[in-house]
Design an enzyme around this catalytic site. Sequence first.
Site, PDB file in Angstrom:
ATOM      1  N   LEU A 172       0.839  -1.194   0.000  1.00 41.09           N
ATOM      2  CA  LEU A 172       0.000   0.000   0.000  1.00 41.09           C
ATOM      3  C   LEU A 172       0.878   1.250   0.000  1.00 41.09           C
ATOM      4  O   LEU A 172       2.091   1.162  -0.137  1.00 41.09           O
ATOM      5  CB  LEU A 172      -0.935  -0.033   1.207  1.00 41.09           C
ATOM      6  N   TYR A 218       1.435   2.718   8.080  1.00 37.92           N
ATOM      7  CA  TYR A 218       1.063   2.666   6.666  1.00 37.92           C
ATOM      8  C   TYR A 218       1.796   1.514   6.003  1.00 37.92           C
ATOM      9  O   TYR A 218       2.849   1.085   6.457  1.00 37.92           O
ATOM     10  CB  TYR A 218       1.267   3.995   5.945  1.00 37.92           C
ATOM     11  N   CYS A 219       1.174   0.975   4.958  1.00 41.03           N
ATOM     12  CA  CYS A 219       1.682  -0.206   4.251  1.00 41.03           C
ATOM     13  C   CYS A 219       2.038  -1.333   5.230  1.00 41.03           C
ATOM     14  O   CYS A 219       3.159  -1.821   5.233  1.00 41.03           O
ATOM     15  CB  CYS A 219       2.889   0.158   3.380  1.00 41.03           C
ATOM     16  N   PRO A 220       1.074  -1.740   6.078  1.00 40.59           N
ATOM     17  CA  PRO A 220       1.383  -2.769   7.067  1.00 40.59           C
ATOM     18  C   PRO A 220       1.613  -4.131   6.428  1.00 40.59           C
ATOM     19  O   PRO A 220       1.031  -4.454   5.395  1.00 40.59           O
ATOM     20  CB  PRO A 220       0.127  -2.787   7.955  1.00 40.59           C
ATOM     21  N   LYS A 278       7.466   1.316  13.978  1.00 36.82           N
ATOM     22  CA  LYS A 278       7.955   0.910  12.657  1.00 36.82           C
ATOM     23  C   LYS A 278       8.838   1.979  12.013  1.00 36.82           C
ATOM     24  O   LYS A 278       8.498   3.159  12.034  1.00 36.82           O
ATOM     25  CB  LYS A 278       6.743   0.622  11.760  1.00 36.82           C
TER      26      LYS A 278
END
Length: 280
Positions: A93, A148-150, A161
Site C-alpha cells: 500500500l 502505513y503499508c502494514p 515501525k
Amino acid sequence: MINYEAFLQNPEWRFVDESMTTRTRSALESFAADDTLCHLVGQQMSVPAIRTWVHEQTVVLGIQDHRLPHIEQAIPMLEQAGYKAIVRNSGGLAVVLDEGVLNVSIVLSEQDTAIDIPTGYEVMLAFVRMLFPEAGNRIEAYEIVGSYCPGSYDLSIDGRKFAGISQRRLRQGIAVQVYLCVEGSGSERAELIRDLYDIGLQGEETKFAYPVIQPEVMASLSELLDMKLTVSDVVIRIQLLLRALAENVLMGGLEPEEMELYAFYLERVVERNAKMLARG
C-alpha cells in the site's frame, strides 16, 4: 536453521549508489532500474547487486490505494502538500518517499538456488540488522497495526515501525526492496497517509480493508536510536558492509550496453503508471 546471512556473502557484489542522483527524478525510474537489475542478475548477466535510491516528496500508491472511492480528491491533496503520486509495480500500500527515506534493493538470482518469498524477506531483515549493530536484535519483523503499508515484515524497534519490505520478481531475478525512514519524523509521514485515506474513503465502506493509521506507531531510525543519523551515513555503512561481505565490490551505475534494457523497462513502467492514474 537457515543462515540467511549466507545469501549476502558473495565473491562479488555490485553496488549501484543512486542516493544522490535520483532525488529530483521520478520514482518510476527507480522501479525501471530495479526491473533492469532483476533481469540482468536473474539471467546471470550481472553479479548480485545492491542499489540505493532516494526521491524527493513522492507518495507511492499501491494498486488498492488507486481503487479508493475518492482517489480523484485524494491525489490533489497530496499535490497541494508538495508530493507527487505514482503507482508502484510491486505489492503493498501507500508509502512516503522524501530526502530522509533511503530505499535499498538487494537483487539476487535464483537460477542456481530457488529463493522463496519468506527467504527474500529474511535476507533483508538480516541485512538491516547487520547495518545497525547498535540496535541488534531489537529490530523485529512483525505487522505493526496502525502503520502505513502494514505487513508481516514491518521492521520496528520497541513496537515503532521504521521500515517496510516488498519484493519484485522478474526473469529469475529477485529484488527485495526496503524503505528505511532514516531522518525526520516518522509520525509526520504517517499523518500524510492518514489524510490520504480520510479523503480517499470519506467514511465509505469498501470490500478492501484499508489501514487505520495511527501516526504514533511510526518513527525514524534517528528517533528510535536517539542519534544523529543521516541517509549519507547509512549509504557509507552499506558500502563498508559490502566490503566485509565480498572479496570485490563493483561500483557504478548501469553500463552503456545495459541502458537499452533499462529504456525498455522504463517505457513499460511509465505506460502502466499512466494507465493506472488515468480516470474515466
